[in-house]
Design a protein around this motif. Structure first.
Motif, PDB file in Angstrom:
ATOM      1  N   ASN A   1       0.880  -1.165   0.000  1.00 46.27           N
ATOM      2  CA  ASN A   1       0.000   0.000   0.000  1.00 46.27           C
ATOM      3  C   ASN A   1       0.919   1.216   0.000  1.00 46.27           C
ATOM      4  OD1 ASN A   1      -2.388  -1.520   0.147  1.00 46.27           O
ATOM      5  ND2 ASN A   1      -2.311  -1.580   2.391  1.00 46.27           N
ATOM      6  N   PRO A   2       1.150   1.813  -1.166  1.00 38.22           N
ATOM      7  CA  PRO A   2       2.167   2.876  -1.241  1.00 38.22           C
ATOM      8  C   PRO A   2       1.890   3.999  -0.245  1.00 38.22           C
ATOM      9  CG  PRO A   2       1.447   2.224  -3.434  1.00 38.22           C
ATOM     10  CD  PRO A   2       0.512   1.566  -2.464  1.00 38.22           C
ATOM     11  N   CYS A   3       2.900   4.294   0.548  1.00 38.17           N
ATOM     12  CA  CYS A   3       2.798   5.347   1.563  1.00 38.17           C
ATOM     13  C   CYS A   3       1.658   5.087   2.545  1.00 38.17           C
ATOM     14  CB  CYS A   3       2.637   6.719   0.908  1.00 38.17           C
ATOM     15  SG  CYS A   3       3.966   7.091  -0.260  1.00 38.17           S
ATOM     16  N   GLY A   4       1.226   3.816   2.639  1.00 36.87           N
ATOM     17  CA  GLY A   4       0.184   3.443   3.582  1.00 36.87           C
ATOM     18  C   GLY A   4      -1.229   3.616   3.061  1.00 36.87           C
ATOM     19  N   TYR A   5      -1.389   3.893   1.761  1.00 41.60           N
ATOM     20  CA  TYR A   5      -2.722   4.128   1.198  1.00 41.60           C
ATOM     21  C   TYR A   5      -3.094   2.991   0.247  1.00 41.60           C
ATOM     22  CZ  TYR A   5      -2.107   8.839   3.014  1.00 41.60           C
ATOM     23  OH  TYR A   5      -1.895   9.913   3.848  1.00 41.60           O
ATOM     24  N   ALA A   6      -4.057   2.189   0.641  1.00 38.02           N
ATOM     25  CA  ALA A   6      -4.524   1.100  -0.209  1.00 38.02           C
ATOM     26  C   ALA A   6      -5.123   1.671  -1.487  1.00 38.02           C
ATOM     27  CB  ALA A   6      -5.564   0.263   0.538  1.00 38.02           C
TER      28      ALA A   6
END
Length: 242
Positions: free
Chosen positions: A204-209
């Protein structure tokens, strides 16, 4: 201090071109440089690309690394969540003294992002900031449009929480993660030029799914890595020297 106010610094940044280097070794070398640099040593800007690696920031949660497979995961001391570095990405590490340059972390981040925006503009691409989400983004339907984003950062009341990022219609083209120790910076910014983007689907790039990641090649801009790297280095050198 106002953004990009002029405060000339002497001596200027010294650029070091590292080529393709191992991430973990470079990470340790950055820490050593920052810890050992004496006041009379020149500040440096390291430009490189890395072998495939996932890096996990201080806020990183392991569940955002979905399926690393054969790509190593390296914990780091930068801010942020998880990201991917690999061939075809320009990585820039400014190793500077914010106190000597007389600006704060928020303005430093602004300058890093501005260097990416100007590099993209040189190539005809419009880069955007998104409220609540560091890094630079492009419109997926028209990366060359100059229309203002509804998601752009707005002035907010002191103490108010950051807005929930809205990535509708956007792809991330540059990631940012920094560390400041005793006013000295390391880590930096990464611009996607012509990469294998598949590894981004394993996190999840940079914590964003669901956050889509793009590079210059996928939005129709063909530019050699060296050219993009030199443009970014030039903008960083100018913007961090004032």
């Amino acid at each position: 201090m106002s953004a990009l106010a002029a405060h000339p610094v002497d001596p200027p940044l010294t650029a070091r071109w590292l080529g393709r280097v191992d991430y973990a070794t470079t990470f340790q070398n950055m820490k050593d440089f920052v810890a050992q640099r004496t006041p009379d040593q020149r500040e440096q800007l390291w430009i490189c690309e890395h072998d495939p690696v996932f890096t996990l920031g201080l806020a990183g949660r392991p569940e955002h690394v979905l399926a690393p497979g054969d790509i190593p995961v390296v914990p780091t001391d930068r801010g942020g969540q998880v990201t991917y570095h690999g061939p075809g990405q320009v990585v820039a590490y400014p190793l500077i003294d914010l106190q000597a340059r007389r600006y704060f972390v928020k303005e430093y981040v602004h300058r890093l992002e501005e260097a990416v925006i100007r590099t993209l503009a040189d190539l005809g691409v419009t880069g955007h900031r998104v409220a609540g989400a560091p890094g630079i983004y492009v419109r997926l339907d028209d990366p060359f449009s100059h229309a203002v984003l509804l998601q752009k950062p707005q002035q907010r009341a002191p103490g108010s929480p950051a807005p929930q990022p809205d990535f509708t219609g956007l792809g991330k083209i540059a990631a940012l993660g920094i560390k400041v120790s005793q006013h000295r910076t390391y880590h930096g910014v990464a611009l996607n030029v012509a990469m294998d983007l598949q590894p981004f689907s394993r996190i999840n790039p940079c914590g964003y799914a669901g956050l889509k990641t793009v590079d210059l090649s996928t939005i129709g801009v063909s530019v050699p890595w060296d050219d993009a790297a030199r443009q970014l280095a030039a903008h960083l050198t100018r913007l961090l020297a004032v």
